[in-house]
Design an enzyme around this catalytic site. Structure first.
Site, PDB file in Angstrom:
ATOM      1  N   ARG A   1     -46.683  -2.654 -13.257  1.00 50.70           N
ATOM      2  CA  ARG A   1     -47.197  -3.286 -14.488  1.00 50.70           C
ATOM      3  C   ARG A   1     -48.691  -3.565 -14.370  1.00 50.70           C
ATOM      4  O   ARG A   1     -49.441  -3.355 -15.319  1.00 50.70           O
ATOM      5  CB  ARG A   1     -46.453  -4.584 -14.786  1.00 50.70           C
ATOM      6  CG  ARG A   1     -45.025  -4.362 -15.245  1.00 50.70           C
ATOM      7  CD  ARG A   1     -44.316  -5.676 -15.468  1.00 50.70           C
ATOM      8  NE  ARG A   1     -44.272  -6.414 -14.215  1.00 50.70           N
ATOM      9  CZ  ARG A   1     -44.148  -7.733 -14.111  1.00 50.70           C
ATOM     10  NH1 ARG A   1     -44.046  -8.485 -15.191  1.00 50.70           N
ATOM     11  NH2 ARG A   1     -44.107  -8.324 -12.935  1.00 50.70           N
TER      12      ARG A   1
ATOM     13  N   ASN B   1     -41.282  -5.702 -17.605  1.00 48.04           N
ATOM     14  CA  ASN B   1     -40.067  -5.189 -16.989  1.00 48.04           C
ATOM     15  C   ASN B   1     -38.889  -5.437 -17.913  1.00 48.04           C
ATOM     16  O   ASN B   1     -38.844  -6.451 -18.613  1.00 48.04           O
ATOM     17  CB  ASN B   1     -39.795  -5.899 -15.660  1.00 48.04           C
ATOM     18  CG  ASN B   1     -40.734  -5.470 -14.559  1.00 48.04           C
ATOM     19  OD1 ASN B   1     -41.350  -4.421 -14.617  1.00 48.04           O
ATOM     20  ND2 ASN B   1     -40.848  -6.294 -13.533  1.00 48.04           N
TER      21      ASN B   1
END
Length: 90
Positions: free
Chosen positions: A18, A36
């Site tokens: 990320r 996520n």
């Protein structure tokens, strides 16, 4: 300007993916977010210049070890006005 909803599958959680995504998007002046999902995938929305989005998605496919991208699915969606940055969501 375009915006895409993207699902990234593979070994993409618990490996800094990320944050890599956020840095890569910011370097290309793209906005949006990444997070996520419970199923082990990473979901994101990205907005900006279409050519920059293409190179951004291509760079995600080549994420460094220990991340390993197996598949990227993207769908064009409506743009969001006044979005100022690319962020990591919890």
């Amino acid at each position: 300007m375009k915006r895409f909803h993207v699902i990234v599958d593979g070994k993409v959680q618990g490996v800094g993916f990320r944050y890599h995504t956020q840095i890569t998007a910011s370097q290309r002046d793209l906005t949006g977010w990444v997070r996520n999902k419970l199923d082990g995938t990473v979901e994101l929305e990205v907005q900006g210049d279409p050519d920059q989005i293409v190179t951004f998605l291509s760079s995600l496919e080549k994420a460094r070890f220990p991340a390993k991208v197996a598949d990227i699915k993207s769908t064009e969606i409506s743009i969001q006005e006044n979005e100022g940055m690319f962020s990591v969501r919890g």
